[in-house]
Design an enzyme around this catalytic site. Structure first.
Site, PDB file in Angstrom:
ATOM      1  N   ARG A  79      68.591 156.047  22.582  1.00  0.00           N
ATOM      2  CA  ARG A  79      68.427 156.557  23.950  1.00  0.00           C
ATOM      3  C   ARG A  79      68.814 155.519  24.991  1.00  0.00           C
ATOM      4  O   ARG A  79      69.150 155.878  26.121  1.00  0.00           O
ATOM      5  CB  ARG A  79      66.962 156.965  24.191  1.00  0.00           C
ATOM      6  N   CYS A  99      59.187 157.759  26.667  1.00  0.00           N
ATOM      7  CA  CYS A  99      58.461 156.999  25.653  1.00  0.00           C
ATOM      8  C   CYS A  99      56.964 157.059  25.904  1.00  0.00           C
ATOM      9  O   CYS A  99      56.517 157.087  27.054  1.00  0.00           O
ATOM     10  CB  CYS A  99      58.902 155.542  25.683  1.00  0.00           C
ATOM     11  N   ILE A 144      52.637 160.896  37.673  1.00  0.00           N
ATOM     12  CA  ILE A 144      53.693 160.993  38.700  1.00  0.00           C
ATOM     13  C   ILE A 144      53.078 161.330  40.059  1.00  0.00           C
ATOM     14  O   ILE A 144      53.724 161.898  40.925  1.00  0.00           O
ATOM     15  CB  ILE A 144      54.775 162.036  38.313  1.00  0.00           C
ATOM     16  N   ASP A 145      51.790 160.956  40.210  1.00  0.00           N
ATOM     17  CA  ASP A 145      51.084 161.292  41.457  1.00  0.00           C
ATOM     18  C   ASP A 145      51.756 160.698  42.693  1.00  0.00           C
ATOM     19  O   ASP A 145      51.755 161.320  43.764  1.00  0.00           O
ATOM     20  CB  ASP A 145      49.615 160.821  41.375  1.00  0.00           C
ATOM     21  N   ILE A 193      51.702 146.499  33.449  1.00  0.00           N
ATOM     22  CA  ILE A 193      52.292 147.770  33.896  1.00  0.00           C
ATOM     23  C   ILE A 193      51.853 148.891  32.951  1.00  0.00           C
ATOM     24  O   ILE A 193      51.402 149.948  33.392  1.00  0.00           O
ATOM     25  CB  ILE A 193      53.837 147.698  33.923  1.00  0.00           C
ATOM     26  N   LYS A 243      70.887 151.465  32.058  1.00  0.00           N
ATOM     27  CA  LYS A 243      70.279 152.773  31.772  1.00  0.00           C
ATOM     28  C   LYS A 243      69.413 153.241  32.938  1.00  0.00           C
ATOM     29  O   LYS A 243      69.550 154.381  33.400  1.00  0.00           O
ATOM     30  CB  LYS A 243      69.415 152.691  30.501  1.00  0.00           C
ATOM     31  N   ASN A 244      68.504 152.373  33.395  1.00  0.00           N
ATOM     32  CA  ASN A 244      67.534 152.846  34.385  1.00  0.00           C
ATOM     33  C   ASN A 244      68.138 153.056  35.765  1.00  0.00           C
ATOM     34  O   ASN A 244      67.489 153.592  36.656  1.00  0.00           O
ATOM     35  CB  ASN A 244      66.316 151.915  34.430  1.00  0.00           C
ATOM     36  N   ASP A 289      59.757 145.912  30.356  1.00  0.00           N
ATOM     37  CA  ASP A 289      60.735 146.368  29.355  1.00  0.00           C
ATOM     38  C   ASP A 289      61.232 145.237  28.457  1.00  0.00           C
ATOM     39  O   ASP A 289      61.886 145.502  27.448  1.00  0.00           O
ATOM     40  CB  ASP A 289      61.948 147.013  30.052  1.00  0.00           C
ATOM     41  N   ARG A 322      51.364 157.974  32.027  1.00  0.00           N
ATOM     42  CA  ARG A 322      52.472 157.725  32.970  1.00  0.00           C
ATOM     43  C   ARG A 322      52.425 158.801  34.057  1.00  0.00           C
ATOM     44  O   ARG A 322      53.252 159.720  34.083  1.00  0.00           O
ATOM     45  CB  ARG A 322      53.825 157.738  32.238  1.00  0.00           C
TER      46      ARG A 322
HETATM   47  N1  EPU Z   1      52.503 154.956  38.256  1.00  0.00           N
HETATM   48  C1  EPU Z   1      51.481 155.691  38.794  1.00  0.00           C
HETATM   49  N2  EPU Z   1      51.799 156.820  39.513  1.00  0.00           N
HETATM   50  C2  EPU Z   1      53.091 157.214  39.702  1.00  0.00           C
HETATM   51  C3  EPU Z   1      54.131 156.447  39.143  1.00  0.00           C
HETATM   52  C4  EPU Z   1      53.810 155.321  38.419  1.00  0.00           C
HETATM   53  O1  EPU Z   1      50.310 155.354  38.633  1.00  0.00           O
HETATM   54  O2  EPU Z   1      53.291 158.239  40.356  1.00  0.00           O
HETATM   55  C5  EPU Z   1      52.198 153.735  37.497  1.00  0.00           C
HETATM   56  C6  EPU Z   1      52.655 153.825  36.040  1.00  0.00           C
HETATM   57  O3  EPU Z   1      51.694 154.446  35.223  1.00  0.00           O
HETATM   58  C7  EPU Z   1      52.860 152.371  35.692  1.00  0.00           C
HETATM   59  C8  EPU Z   1      53.353 151.753  37.016  1.00  0.00           C
HETATM   60  O4  EPU Z   1      52.946 152.671  38.034  1.00  0.00           O
HETATM   61  O5  EPU Z   1      51.658 151.744  35.349  1.00  0.00           O
HETATM   62  C9  EPU Z   1      54.833 151.556  37.112  1.00  0.00           C
HETATM   63  O6  EPU Z   1      55.518 152.738  36.739  1.00  0.00           O
HETATM   64  P1  EPU Z   1      56.950 153.113  37.318  1.00  0.00           P
HETATM   65  O7  EPU Z   1      56.848 154.361  38.100  1.00  0.00           O
HETATM   66  O8  EPU Z   1      57.552 151.916  37.978  1.00  0.00           O
HETATM   67  O9  EPU Z   1      57.729 153.439  35.977  1.00  0.00           O
HETATM   68  P2  EPU Z   1      58.810 154.548  35.770  1.00  0.00           P
HETATM   69  O10 EPU Z   1      59.619 154.698  37.001  1.00  0.00           O
HETATM   70  O11 EPU Z   1      58.239 155.747  35.152  1.00  0.00           O
HETATM   71  C10 EPU Z   1      60.696 152.907  35.078  1.00  0.00           C
HETATM   72  C11 EPU Z   1      61.565 152.727  33.893  1.00  0.00           C
HETATM   73  C12 EPU Z   1      60.772 152.175  32.734  1.00  0.00           C
HETATM   74  C13 EPU Z   1      60.122 150.870  33.158  1.00  0.00           C
HETATM   75  C14 EPU Z   1      59.281 151.063  34.422  1.00  0.00           C
HETATM   76  C15 EPU Z   1      58.697 149.779  34.972  1.00  0.00           C
HETATM   77  C16 EPU Z   1      63.149 154.516  34.202  1.00  0.00           C
HETATM   78  C17 EPU Z   1      63.672 155.825  33.757  1.00  0.00           C
HETATM   79  N3  EPU Z   1      62.121 154.021  33.528  1.00  0.00           N
HETATM   80  O12 EPU Z   1      59.709 153.835  34.681  1.00  0.00           O
HETATM   81  O13 EPU Z   1      61.703 151.933  31.712  1.00  0.00           O
HETATM   82  O14 EPU Z   1      59.304 150.386  32.118  1.00  0.00           O
HETATM   83  O15 EPU Z   1      60.104 151.653  35.446  1.00  0.00           O
HETATM   84  O16 EPU Z   1      59.680 148.877  35.264  1.00  0.00           O
HETATM   85  O17 EPU Z   1      63.680 153.906  35.129  1.00  0.00           O
HETATM   86  C18 EPU Z   1      62.409 151.600  29.513  1.00  0.00           C
HETATM   87  O18 EPU Z   1      63.548 151.440  29.976  1.00  0.00           O
HETATM   88  O19 EPU Z   1      62.100 151.353  28.309  1.00  0.00           O
HETATM   89  C19 EPU Z   1      61.366 152.082  30.402  1.00  0.00           C
HETATM   90  C20 EPU Z   1      60.225 152.594  29.954  1.00  0.00           C
END
Ligand code: EPU
Length: 419
Positions: free
Chosen positions: A398, A116, A123-124, A328, A22-23, A306, A121
């Site tokens: 999902r 979720c 996106i900075d 995380i 998925k990811n 996850d 979460r």
């Molecule tokens: N973070 C920031 N700023 C950012 C981005 C992330 O502070 O701009 C923080 C987040 O708040 C978190 C950490 O960095 O504490 C890691 O977040 P990451 O960006 O790696 O997560 P993500 O890309 O939003 C993906 C997966 C998640 C999975 C995480 C961690 C996708 C679509 N989602 O999320 O998957 O938990 O990486 O491995 O790829 C799931 O599949 O159930 C799921 C939530």
């Protein structure tokens, strides 16, 4: 509203095959719009996150054909229209359109992603990387305007403040057609990042170092079509391995790359789980008594956040006490009160989750609050005596391809019903 009804305690046996990740696929689909040619993706899972992305792609002008697990995408008609709000906030991964629209048009009007609820979460880091590549971000109502002075991005040296899967992939996608070299330091190293880089390189990109914490991208002018096999979903694999240990009497989980699951399999071994790693499968035996262990999640190759929730029901069956700390997403604990309803001796406070076993779970009416919490409840329902009714199962659909069919084939008494 859909519900899953499980009559637990049935002997589960046989083989189950893991679908594409998925990811990975949720990034591969948006990445395709960097070319005008057709890209074919094989091994695409049957999950609603893919349905949502296909819907967004079609709304933006792409032509998409889905035949079984194959997705043929021709993005040549994609227009630079504001991304359809109401569709993009259905899932987290819609943020990958930021990078791909910037790569294709040098500008985009987008909205904030959904996903979720795991606590904050931000996106900075995505936006910081775009800014370093010359993008200005401004806000108007619900939409975010990403613009560049000459409708193109330039390469930049970016040090990520946080190890982020999403920010690493998004930066890579945006940088592929940027002018010059981009270097991402403190990059995330997840296998899905390598998969996206492989697709992009096969489309003509110049990316090196994916899978390490320094990724270098030399911008190219044009990308072309290709065919790509999506990697197996390591989180789905880990979920079925936990399920097999918790409720199985001999289950082979096929299409598994065990290298992607080393920290997870090591934790299961520490618990005393009897399993055999085969060439591209894991065979899990019927278990005797297991030892309680403590789990702490961290970025890849550490224990995946996850998999923390799907492992919890198995931990509850083990002897002794342990803790689960998610570094995380500290608030990824919504499965705990639901497991308490099923008789689990488990609690949560600001230090994390604590549990005491062994527990015998009993069926109850519970609610899936997010994707992986939902997977935990399915496993708990299969282990429990009596009937478990899981509501909010849209979350589970999902991310778990054909879950009802796969579990039924193993002998589970499980049904999806519409209220
Ligand atoms: N973070 C920031 N700023 C950012 C981005 C992330 O502070 O701009 C923080 C987040 O708040 C978190 C950490 O960095 O504490 C890691 O977040 P990451 O960006 O790696 O997560 P993500 O890309 O939003 C993906 C997966 C998640 C999975 C995480 C961690 C996708 C679509 N989602 O999320 O998957 O938990 O990486 O491995 O790829 C799931 O599949 O159930 C799921 C939530």
């Amino acid at each position: 509203m859909k519900k899953i009804i499980i009559n637990g305690g049935k002997p589960l046996q046989g083989e189950v095959s893991i679908s594409g990740a998925k990811n990975s696929v949720v990034a591969l689909i948006p990445a395709v719009i960097l070319t005008d040619d057709t890209v074919t993706l094989d091994g695409v899972p049957n999950i609603s996150d893919v349905d949502s992305l296909v819907d967004i792609m079609e709304t933006m002008g792409a032509s998409v054909t889905r035949t079984g697990e194959t997705l043929e995408i021709n993005p040549c008609g994609v227009e630079n229209i504001p991304m359809p709000y109401g569709k993009i906030n259905r899932l987290r991964a819609s943020y990958y359109f930021y990078g791909s629209l910037l790569g294709r048009f040098g500008q985009a009007i987008v909205g904030l992603p959904g996903g979720c609820d795991l606590g904050p979460r931000p996106i900075d880091q995505h936006l910081k990387a775009f800014a370093a590549m010359g993008v200005t971000v401004s806000y108007e109502g619900d939409s975010m305007h990403l613009t560049t002075p000459h409708q193109s991005l330039h390469g930049a040296h970016i040090y990520m403040d946080t190890v982020s899967v999403g920010a690493t992939i998004n930066t890579m996608i945006a940088a592929v057609k940027a002018d010059g070299r981009t270097v991402i330091e403190n990059a995330a190293r997840e296998p899905e990042i390598i998969d996206v880089a492989t697709l992009l390189n096969n489309m003509g990109a110049q990316i090196r170092g994916a899978g390490t914490d320094v990724i270098t991208i030399d911008g190219v002018e044009k990308l072309h079509g290709t065919r790509h096999q999506v990697i197996p979903d390591r989180i789905e694999a880990g979920t079925y391995i936990a399920l097999a240990a918790a409720a199985g009497e001999g289950i082979r989980i096929k299409n598994v790359l065990y290298e992607h699951l080393e920290s997870y399999l090591a934790k299961l071994e520490e618990m005393g789980v009897r399993m055999t790693v085969e060439e591209d499968a894991v065979y899990v035996e019927k278990q005797g008594s297991l030892r309680a262990v403590s789990v702490k999640t961290s970025p890849y190759p550490g224990f995946a956040t996850d998999l923390q929730q799907p492992l919890t029901p198995l931990l509850l069956s083990a002897e002794g006490q342990g803790t689960i700390v998610d570094t995380i997403y500290e608030k990824r604990t919504n499965h705990v009160p639901e497991l308490v309803k099923m008789g689990g001796a488990i609690s949560v406070d600001e230090r994390g989750i604590a549990y005491q076993g062994p527990n015998h779970l009993t069926g109850a009416a519970v609610k899936a609050t997010d994707l992986r919490a939902g997977a935990a409840l399915v496993i708990a329902g299969l282990m429990a005596s009596g009937q478990t009714e899981i509501s909010n199962v849209e979350f589970i659909l999902r991310g778990y391809s054909n879950i009802i069919e796969k579990l039924s084939a193993l002998g589970a008494d499980i049904h999806l019903v519409t209220d």
